[in-house]
Design a protein around this motif. Structure first.
Motif, PDB file in Angstrom:
ATOM      1  N   LEU A 231       0.783  -1.422   0.058  1.00 21.13           N
ATOM      2  CA  LEU A 231       0.150  -0.012  -0.016  1.00 21.13           C
ATOM      3  C   LEU A 231       1.060   1.154  -0.061  1.00 21.13           C
ATOM      4  O   LEU A 231       1.918   1.361   0.456  1.00 21.13           O
ATOM      5  CB  LEU A 231      -1.113  -0.004   1.224  1.00 21.13           C
ATOM      6  CG  LEU A 231      -1.819  -1.073   1.808  1.00 21.13           C
ATOM      7  CD1 LEU A 231      -2.346  -0.917   3.117  1.00 21.13           C
ATOM      8  CD2 LEU A 231      -2.771  -1.297   0.877  1.00 21.13           C
ATOM      9  N   ASP A 232       0.274   2.178  -0.666  1.00 23.30           N
ATOM     10  CA  ASP A 232       0.711   3.770  -0.233  1.00 23.30           C
ATOM     11  C   ASP A 232      -0.427   4.377   0.602  1.00 23.30           C
ATOM     12  O   ASP A 232      -1.369   4.829  -0.100  1.00 23.30           O
ATOM     13  CB  ASP A 232       1.161   4.578  -1.178  1.00 23.30           C
ATOM     14  CG  ASP A 232       1.663   6.010  -0.987  1.00 23.30           C
ATOM     15  OD1 ASP A 232       1.996   6.642  -1.816  1.00 23.30           O
ATOM     16  OD2 ASP A 232       1.733   5.933   0.263  1.00 23.30           O
ATOM     17  N   VAL A 233      -0.472   4.273   1.752  1.00 20.55           N
ATOM     18  CA  VAL A 233      -1.597   4.922   2.656  1.00 20.55           C
ATOM     19  C   VAL A 233      -1.647   6.552   2.393  1.00 20.55           C
ATOM     20  O   VAL A 233      -2.875   7.058   2.392  1.00 20.55           O
ATOM     21  CB  VAL A 233      -1.526   4.501   4.032  1.00 20.55           C
ATOM     22  CG1 VAL A 233      -2.668   5.020   4.781  1.00 20.55           C
ATOM     23  CG2 VAL A 233      -1.429   2.980   4.232  1.00 20.55           C
ATOM     24  N   VAL A 274       4.334  -0.950   3.168  1.00 22.15           N
ATOM     25  CA  VAL A 274       3.429  -0.062   3.707  1.00 22.15           C
ATOM     26  C   VAL A 274       4.303   1.239   3.484  1.00 22.15           C
ATOM     27  O   VAL A 274       4.991   1.462   4.335  1.00 22.15           O
ATOM     28  CB  VAL A 274       2.949  -0.457   4.846  1.00 22.15           C
ATOM     29  CG1 VAL A 274       1.808   0.782   5.285  1.00 22.15           C
ATOM     30  CG2 VAL A 274       2.177  -1.888   4.805  1.00 22.15           C
ATOM     31  N   GLU A 275       3.796   2.333   3.003  1.00 17.06           N
ATOM     32  CA  GLU A 275       4.250   3.501   2.589  1.00 17.06           C
ATOM     33  C   GLU A 275       3.392   4.382   3.353  1.00 17.06           C
ATOM     34  O   GLU A 275       2.171   4.429   3.253  1.00 17.06           O
ATOM     35  CB  GLU A 275       4.370   3.843   1.039  1.00 17.06           C
ATOM     36  CG  GLU A 275       5.045   5.162   0.782  1.00 17.06           C
ATOM     37  CD  GLU A 275       5.014   5.615  -0.734  1.00 17.06           C
ATOM     38  OE1 GLU A 275       5.181   4.547  -1.402  1.00 17.06           O
ATOM     39  OE2 GLU A 275       4.768   6.394  -1.038  1.00 17.06           O
ATOM     40  N   ASP A 276       3.966   5.218   3.970  1.00 17.12           N
ATOM     41  CA  ASP A 276       3.331   6.484   4.752  1.00 17.12           C
ATOM     42  C   ASP A 276       1.908   6.093   5.218  1.00 17.12           C
ATOM     43  O   ASP A 276       0.771   6.743   5.202  1.00 17.12           O
ATOM     44  CB  ASP A 276       2.771   7.759   3.631  1.00 17.12           C
ATOM     45  CG  ASP A 276       4.077   8.394   3.585  1.00 17.12           C
ATOM     46  OD1 ASP A 276       4.012   9.497   2.393  1.00 17.12           O
ATOM     47  OD2 ASP A 276       5.172   8.328   4.150  1.00 17.12           O
ATOM     48  N   GLY A 301       8.721   5.603   4.385  1.00 15.46           N
ATOM     49  CA  GLY A 301       8.785   7.040   4.789  1.00 15.46           C
ATOM     50  C   GLY A 301       8.767   7.584   3.342  1.00 15.46           C
ATOM     51  O   GLY A 301       9.834   7.891   2.765  1.00 15.46           O
ATOM     52  N   ASP A 302       7.684   8.046   2.858  1.00 11.77           N
ATOM     53  CA  ASP A 302       7.617   9.222   1.675  1.00 11.77           C
ATOM     54  C   ASP A 302       7.689  10.398   2.116  1.00 11.77           C
ATOM     55  O   ASP A 302       8.486  11.267   2.320  1.00 11.77           O
ATOM     56  CB  ASP A 302       6.482   8.617   0.782  1.00 11.77           C
ATOM     57  CG  ASP A 302       6.137   9.818  -0.342  1.00 11.77           C
ATOM     58  OD1 ASP A 302       5.050   9.697  -0.977  1.00 11.77           O
ATOM     59  OD2 ASP A 302       7.185  10.528  -0.683  1.00 11.77           O
ATOM     60  N   ASP A 303       6.345  10.801   2.702  1.00 13.64           N
ATOM     61  CA  ASP A 303       6.146  12.217   2.782  1.00 13.64           C
ATOM     62  C   ASP A 303       6.737  12.459   4.372  1.00 13.64           C
ATOM     63  O   ASP A 303       7.258  13.523   4.513  1.00 13.64           O
ATOM     64  CB  ASP A 303       4.656  12.550   3.166  1.00 13.64           C
ATOM     65  CG  ASP A 303       3.756  12.581   1.932  1.00 13.64           C
ATOM     66  OD1 ASP A 303       2.758  12.658   1.906  1.00 13.64           O
ATOM     67  OD2 ASP A 303       4.648  12.567   0.860  1.00 13.64           O
ATOM     68  N   ILE A 377      11.120  -0.655  -6.862  1.00 13.15           N
ATOM     69  CA  ILE A 377      10.846   0.699  -7.872  1.00 13.15           C
ATOM     70  C   ILE A 377       9.221   0.646  -7.783  1.00 13.15           C
ATOM     71  O   ILE A 377       8.603  -0.064  -8.166  1.00 13.15           O
ATOM     72  CB  ILE A 377      11.387   0.496  -9.196  1.00 13.15           C
ATOM     73  CG1 ILE A 377      11.248   2.195  -9.816  1.00 13.15           C
ATOM     74  CG2 ILE A 377      11.023  -0.515 -10.238  1.00 13.15           C
ATOM     75  CD1 ILE A 377      11.957   2.211 -11.208  1.00 13.15           C
ATOM     76  N   LYS A 378       8.730   1.839  -7.389  1.00 14.86           N
ATOM     77  CA  LYS A 378       7.316   2.107  -7.527  1.00 14.86           C
ATOM     78  C   LYS A 378       7.152   3.205  -8.924  1.00 14.86           C
ATOM     79  O   LYS A 378       7.395   4.303  -8.808  1.00 14.86           O
ATOM     80  CB  LYS A 378       6.774   2.605  -6.349  1.00 14.86           C
ATOM     81  CG  LYS A 378       5.320   3.025  -6.619  1.00 14.86           C
ATOM     82  CD  LYS A 378       4.845   3.570  -5.028  1.00 14.86           C
ATOM     83  CE  LYS A 378       4.839   5.089  -5.001  1.00 14.86           C
ATOM     84  NZ  LYS A 378       3.874   5.598  -3.813  1.00 14.86           N
ATOM     85  N   THR A 379       6.412   2.616  -9.972  1.00 18.23           N
ATOM     86  CA  THR A 379       6.274   3.335 -11.196  1.00 18.23           C
ATOM     87  C   THR A 379       5.270   2.856 -11.897  1.00 18.23           C
ATOM     88  O   THR A 379       5.259   2.851 -13.089  1.00 18.23           O
ATOM     89  CB  THR A 379       7.783   3.454 -11.780  1.00 18.23           C
ATOM     90  OG1 THR A 379       7.784   4.533 -13.001  1.00 18.23           O
ATOM     91  CG2 THR A 379       8.107   2.054 -12.520  1.00 18.23           C
TER      92      THR A 379
HETATM   93 MG   LIG Z   1       3.511   8.234  -1.254  1.00 20.22          MG
END
Ligand SMILES: [Mg+2]
Ligand SMILES: O=C(O)[C@@H](CO)OP(=O)(O)O
Length: 401
Positions: A231-233, A274-276, A301-303, A377-379
């Motif tokens: 996920l990217d929450v 699991v992102e953010d 951690g993205d943001d 890689i997320k693309t």
């Molecule tokens: Mg993100």
């Protein structure tokens, strides 16, 4: 050899139909590189600043080009990026714009590689890297900031962790994307696509989990290897100070409830990523969740980190997360992005290289992922600005770049 002799900047379109910056860098021995800046929608509070394209171009022409042309060698990426910082004069690229900075930074790297006659990933990573390939996280179901009236969770990402090759992984993600389309049709749930090419059905998050689980299981059987999902929450977009919690269509979750909810989904669906999951200011909550599930999934951690070494160091000190999302335009240059990767690696954190929701046909991030042995890689999974990177990964694996 690689002394920069000219830089040309222009406005081009990104995948959302917005203006972005394209940079051409030319060198004395005929080297050439072209870079294009992506653009985020669910941006982090602490990201470098993107200026309107025309303004970024004008400011870069005025302040950056005189410091680069005839002054700096494209083959020395740290010099190029130091000159960009000097031209900008701020700590967030609000002077010349992170969009013009990153376009020039990437174009210079490509020009340096061109002079060497080497693929970009080899110029960036050196000869001892480039034998490992990232698993592509494919955006299959989307909502949040990327699509209206869809899931609260921003991204449901296929992760073909058992794929024997990049090629197989890329095609598996495309198959999951198609399988979800078929499931939605069977459930009479017509859906358009969000910014990143994911389906954006008006379904609850719980139904999206069920559909993803069914689709990856079907495709895993067809392809004969393990496919998980993540996920990217985009927790910072859900978190609301006034509500003092995470606002979902079906109510507000306190921070403790959000941690419990995400940890529960990790267990229930064996999520690998699991992102953010939590707000970009809540290192403590990230640390709590990491303590619970960090041994079985990447907590990214993205943001929270915005590809920034200071924010990453604070996370390392707090045991917050165990991986960082790497987006060169979040920090403004390739040097800064690689410094974040090197700090992450030295600290036992994984690095996941990522696109933005507003993208172009630029393929730099595919090369950056290979150059730095990124595990993921997320693309995206489909869409021209996503397949540009995915197909480049296939070419890299096939030594055809
Ligand atoms: Mg993100
Ligand atoms: O949130 C994210 O991780 C990115 C990429 O999916 O989206 P955006 O570019 O809109 O920040």
């Amino acid at each position: 050899m690689t002394l920069i002799t000219d830089i040309r900047l222009r406005r081009v379109l990104d995948s959302r139909g917005n203006a972005t910056v394209e940079a051409d860098v030319l060198t004395e021995s005929g080297g050439f590189g072209r870079g294009k800046a992506p653009s985020g929608a669910s941006t982090g509070e602490y990201e470098a600043i993107e200026l309107p394209a025309n303004e970024a171009i004008a400011k870069a022409r005025e302040e950056a080009l005189p410091r680069l042309i005839g002054e700096v060698h494209a083959g020395n990426q740290r010099d190029v990026d130091a000159a960009l910082h000097a031209a900008d004069g701020t700590d967030d690229f609000s002077g010349i714009g992170a969009n013009s900075a990153v376009a020039i930074s990437m174009a210079a790297a490509k020009a340096g590689a061109d002079v060497l006659g080497a693929p970009l990933y080899q110029h960036l990573g050196g000869t001892f890297r480039g034998n490992e390939y990232p698993t592509p996280l494919g955006n299959i179901i989307g909502g949040g900031e990327h699509a209206a009236d869809a899931t609260n969770i921003q991204e449901f990402l296929a992760a073909p962790v058992g794929a024997p090759s990049v090629e197989e992984a890329v095609f598996a993600n495309a198959a999951v994307h198609q399988e979800v389309y078929d499931i939605l049709a069977d459930r009479d749930l017509p859906a358009g696509k969000g910014d990143e090419g994911a389906w954006a059905p008006s379904v609850s998050d719980d139904e999206a989990f069920e559909i993803m689980d069914e689709a990856v299981e079907t495709v895993a059987d067809d392809f004969g290897f393990a496919i998980s999902f993540g996920l990217d929450v985009a927790g910072a977009e859900l978190y609301d100070d006034e509500a003092d919690g995470y606002v979902y269509d079906d109510g507000v979750k306190s921070t403790e409830e959000q941690i419990e909810y995400i940890a529960g989904k990790v267990e229930e669906y064996d999520l690998v990523y699991v992102e953010d999951p939590l707000d970009e200011n809540d290192y403590e909550a990230f640390a709590d969740l990491t303590a619970q599930v960090g041994d079985q999934t990447l907590v990214c951690g993205d943001d929270l980190f915005v590809t920034n070494v200071e924010r990453l160091q604070a996370g390392i000190n707090a045991d917050a997360g165990n991986s960082i999302l790497i987006k060169p335009n979040q920090i403004g240059t390739l040097t800064d992005a690689v410094d974040a990767i090197e700090l992450a690696t030295a600290s036992g954190y994984e690095s996941v290289v990522s696109h933005r929701s507003g993208e172009t046909e630029d393929t730099t991030i595919a090369h950056l992922a290979v150059a730095t042995d990124a595990p993921f890689i997320k693309t995206g999974a489909v869409g021209g600005e996503r397949t540009a990177k995915l197909n480049e990964l296939i070419r890299i694996e096939d030594n055809a770049v």
